[in-house]
Design a protein around this motif. Structure first.
Motif, short mmCIF file in Angstrom:
data_model
loop_
_atom_site.label_atom_id
_atom_site.label_comp_id
_atom_site.label_asym_id
_atom_site.label_seq_id
_atom_site.Cartn_x
_atom_site.Cartn_y
_atom_site.Cartn_z
N PHE A 151 0.82 -1.21 0.00
CA PHE A 151 0.00 0.00 0.00
C PHE A 151 0.86 1.26 0.00
CE2 PHE A 151 -2.15 3.31 2.57
CZ PHE A 151 -3.16 3.62 1.66
N THR A 153 3.48 1.96 -1.42
CA THR A 153 4.10 2.34 -2.69
C THR A 153 3.05 2.69 -3.75
OG1 THR A 153 4.16 0.03 -3.39
CG2 THR A 153 6.14 0.88 -2.34
N THR A 154 1.77 2.65 -3.35
CA THR A 154 0.73 3.08 -4.29
C THR A 154 0.62 4.61 -4.25
OG1 THR A 154 -1.01 3.02 -2.64
CG2 THR A 154 -0.61 0.99 -3.85
N ARG A 155 -0.16 5.13 -5.18
CA ARG A 155 -0.34 6.58 -5.26
C ARG A 155 -0.81 7.14 -3.91
NH1 ARG A 155 -5.05 9.46 -7.04
NH2 ARG A 155 -4.53 11.44 -8.01
N LEU A 156 -1.84 6.51 -3.33
CA LEU A 156 -2.37 6.98 -2.05
C LEU A 156 -1.35 6.79 -0.93
CD1 LEU A 156 -4.69 8.14 -0.42
CD2 LEU A 156 -5.68 5.85 -0.28
N LEU A 158 1.97 6.62 -1.11
CA LEU A 158 3.06 7.60 -1.26
C LEU A 158 2.60 8.97 -0.78
CD1 LEU A 158 4.44 6.65 -4.81
CD2 LEU A 158 5.68 6.42 -2.66
N SER A 159 1.34 9.30 -1.07
CA SER A 159 0.81 10.59 -0.65
C SER A 159 0.74 10.68 0.87
CB SER A 159 -0.60 10.81 -1.22
OG SER A 159 -0.59 10.61 -2.61
#
Lengths: 302, 266
Positions: A151, A153-156, A158-159
Motif C-alpha cells: 500500500f 508504494t501506491t499513489r495513495l 506515497l501521498s
C-alpha cells in the motif's frame, strides 16, 4: 522453555499489529495518535461480543470497521475541527471507554466459555497442533504487513508518506492532507482493533481495562525492533521491525513472568523507561557530545 | 491561458499591520509565455504566486486558468496542473523517501492516474532514469537513495523534474535558484529553460537578478506595492538599458527600485 518461546512468538505476532498501527501513525504520518488504548479494547469488545453471538470470524471484520471508525473520529477532530492531534486522540480514547462498555452490554468484562473462536475453529482444522495459534496469528499479521508494504508504494500510500514527511510539499503536490491523514489513521486504528480482536478471542475474554498502556508498549516494541533491525533505513525493514521488536519484547515479558527475576508489576515502569530512553537517545547523545566539547575547551584554556 | 482580473488581497485588515499585498491587479498571460517578474521587497510577487496557487483565496477579483474559473478552488486541486518551485530546495521533496518514490509520487499525482492504488510500472522507472540522466548529476544510479542525503542543488533539480515530469499548464518559479551556489544556480537555470522550451510550458518566474530577468523568457513585469508598474514585451526588453529600466520603474512606481538582494549585473 519451549512454552516460553511459543508464548512469546504467539503474543508477539498478535500484538505486532499494534506496532504496525503505530508505525503508520507515529512514523509515517508523524502524528502521536493516542486513540490506541481505547481502540484496542474496542476491537476486543466487538470481537468477543460477536463470538459470544456465534460469529467469531465476522467479529474480526467488525473489529476492523470499528477501529477504522474510531480512527476517523480522531482524524475528523484534528483535520476539520482544529483540535491538536494529541488531544484529538485522547478525546476519542476517553469517549471510547463508554462505547466499549456499551458494546459489552454495559458490563466491564465479557467471557467466552464454550463458544467457538477463530483459534478453536483453526485448531479444529488440524493444522499445526499446539502451534496453531501462532500459525493463525502469524499468517494474519504477515498478510497485514505485506499489505502495508504494498500500500505504501501506491499513489495513495506515497501521498500519505509525503504528508508525514514534508508538510510543506504536500499542497503543492496536489495532496489533500485532510484526506491522507483520515485514511492513514483509519488504517492504523483498524490494525489496533484487529490486534485487540485477536487477543480477545485468544484469551477468551474482554476486559474494559485491558488496553491500558498498549500505546507505550507498542511504541517500545517498534523502537526495539527499529534498533535491532536498523529499521529507519528502509520501508521493508521498518515494517519488519514491528514484528521483530514485538517478539523480543514478548520474549523478555514471558521470561520475567516465568522466572520472576522482577516482580511482574514492574514491567510497565520498565516499558515506560525503555520508550523514554529510546526517544530521548538522540538528544542525550547531542548533549553529552556538547558537554565533552565544553570540558575539553575549558581544559585547554586553563 | 491565465487571466487575472482585478484581484486584491489585504493582510491583517483593520489592524496597525494592515498590508495591501495585491491592489486591484490584472494580468493576462498567453499560452507559452515565459514571464519574468522583478520588483522591490514586499512588492507582492510571492503573494501573486500564492494567489494563483491558491494558498489563500483573494478578497476580490477572479482568476481564470485555461477558461476555467479557479478563484475558489483549493490549493491541492490547483496543484494538479500548476507546478511550483520555491526558493528553499527543502520544500519540494520528501526527505525520507527515495528519489524514485518522490518521482513516483509526482508522476502518479499529476498524471492521468485517478486510481488511488495505481503504482509505477517498469517502463515508468526507465522513464525516470532517462529524466534523471538528463540532470547530469549521477542521480540515475542512486534512485533508491533517500532524498534527504542529497545537496540543495540536487534536491532543487529533482523538484524541477517532479514539477515537470507531467508538463503542468502553468509553472511558477519563485526565485528557485536564489538559495543555491552559483554553479548549481546556473545549472538549474539552464535546465529550467530547456524543459520549459521543450514543452512550451507557460511559466512565471520571480527573480532578483535583473540581467536574468531581462534575458530569460519573452516578457518582463516589474511590480511595486501590489501592482504591476511596468510590462515589457520582448522587443522593448531588448532595447532597454539598466538605467532606462530604473528610470521607467521610478515613473511607474513613484519610488526607487528598493531591493536589498537585487543583482544589477550577472
Amino acid at each position: 522453555m519451549l512454552f516460553i518461546i511459543q508464548t512469546a512468538l504467539t503474543l508477539g505476532c498478535t500484538y505486532a499489529l499494534v506496532a504496525l498501527a503505530l508505525f503508520l501513525s507515529y512514523r509515517v504520518l508523524d502524528i502521536a495518535d493516542l486513540t490506541t488504548d481505547g481502540c484496542f479494547v474496542l476491537g476486543m469488545a466487538v470481537s468477543v461480543t460477536s463470538a459470544l453471538a456465534g460469529h467469531p470470524v465476522l467479529g474480526l471484520f467488525l473489529a476492523l470497521i470499528a477501529g477504522a471508525a474510531a480512527g476517523s473520529v480522531t482524524a475528523f477532530l484534528q483535520t476539520r475541527m482544529g483540535v491538536p492531534s494529541i488531544l484529538a486522540g485522547i478525546v476519542t480514547n476517553t469517549g471510547l471507554y463508554t462505547i466499549n462498555l456499551m458494546v459489552m452490554g454495559w458490563s466491564s468484562n465479557a467471557s467466552l466459555l464454550k463458544q467457538a473462536t477463530v483459534y478453536t475453529m483453526f485448531k479444529d482444522l488440524g493444522i499445526g497442533g499446539s502451534w496453531s495459534q501462532l500459525i493463525l496469528s502469524g499468517a494474519i499479521t504477515l498478510v497485514c504487513m505485506l499489505g502495508v508494504r504494498w500500500f505504501l508504494t501506491t499513489r495513495l500510500g506515497l501521498s500519505i508518506r509525503a504528508t508525514g514527511d514534508n508538510r510543506e510539499m504536500v499542497s503543492a503536490s496536489s495532496i489533500n492532507p485532510r484526506f491522507t491523514i483520515l485514511i492513514g489513521l483509519m488504517i492504523a486504528n483498524s490494525f489496533t482493533a484487529l490486534s485487540g480482536a485477536l487477543i480477545g478471542q485468544m484469551q477468551k475474554s474482554a476486559d474494559i481495562n485491558s488496553g491500558t498502556g498498549i500505546v507505550v508498549i507498542g511504541l517500545a516494541c517498534l523502537i526495539i525492533g527499529e534498533t535491532v533491525m536498523n529499521g529507519r533505513k528502509s520501508l521493508t525493514r521498518n515494517i519488519a521491525a514491528c514484528l521483530i521488536g514485538n517478539i523480543i519484547y514478548r520474549f523478555i515479558y514471558a521470561l520475567i513472568l516465568q522466572t520472576r527475576i522482577l516482580p511482574i508489576e514492574c514491567l510497565k515502569l520498565m516499558t515506560a523507561v525503555i520508550v523514554a530512553l529510546a526517544i530521548a537517545a538522540p538528544t542525550m547523545k547531542d548533549n553529552a557530545a556538547l558537554m565533552v566539547r565544553i570540558r575539553k575547551e575549558k581544559g585547554e584554556s586553563c | 491561458m491565465l487571466k487575472i482580473e482585478h484581484i486584491s488581497k489585504v493582510f491583517n485588515p483593520g489592524t496597525v499591520n494592515e498590508k495591501k499585498a495585491l491592489d486591484d491587479m490584472s494580468l493576462e498571460v498567453k499560452d507559452g509565455d515565459f514571464i519574468t517578474i522583478l520588483g522591490s521587497n514586499g512588492a507582492g510577487k510571492s503573494t501573486l504566486f500564492n494567489a494563483i496557487a491558491g494558498v489563500f483565496l483573494v478578497d476580490s477579483g477572479r482568476i481564470i486558468l485555461a477558461d476555467r474559473n479557479i478563484t475558489f478552488e483549493p490549493d491541492y486541486k490547483r496543484s494538479k496542473y500548476i507546478g511550483r518551485l520555491f526558493q528553499d530546495p527543502l520544500k519540494g521533496t520528501a526527505p525520507h523517501m527515495t528519489i524514485e518514490e518522490n518521482l513516483a509520487l509526482a508522476y502518479l499525482r499529476a498524471g492521468a492516474a485517478t486510481d488511488s492504488f495505481s503504482r509505477i510500472r517498469k517502463s515508468d522507472r526507465m522513464m525516470f532514469r532517462d529524466a534523471l540522466k538528463r540532470l547530469d548529476m549521477g542521480l540515475e544510479d542512486r534512485m533508491s537513495v533517500q532524498v534527504g542525503t542529497l545537496s540543495g542543488g540536487q534536491r532543487q533539480a529533482l523538484t524541477l523534474l517532479m514539477a515537470t515530469i507531467v508538463p503542468p499548464r502553468l509553472l511558477l518559479l519563485d526565485e528557485h535558484t536564489a538559495a543555491l551556489d552559483p554553479g548549481a544556480a546556473e545549472k538549474i537555470m539552464k535546465l529550467t529553460e530547456e524543459i520549459v522550451n521543450e514543452h512550451h510550458t507557460t511559466c512565471l518566474m520571480i527573480t532578483h537578478n535583473i540581467m536574468q530577468g531581462l534575458h530569460t523568457g519573452n516578457r518582463t513585469l516589474m511590480m511595486a506595492d501590489g501592482r504591476i508598474v511596468l510590462d515589457l514585451d520582448q522587443e522593448e526588453r531588448q532595447k532597454l538599458t539598466i538605467p532606462d529600466l530604473m528610470q521607467r520603474f521610478r515613473q511607474g512606481a513613484g519610488s526607487e527600485l528598493d531591493d536589498d538582494r537585487i543583482l544589477l549585473s550577472d
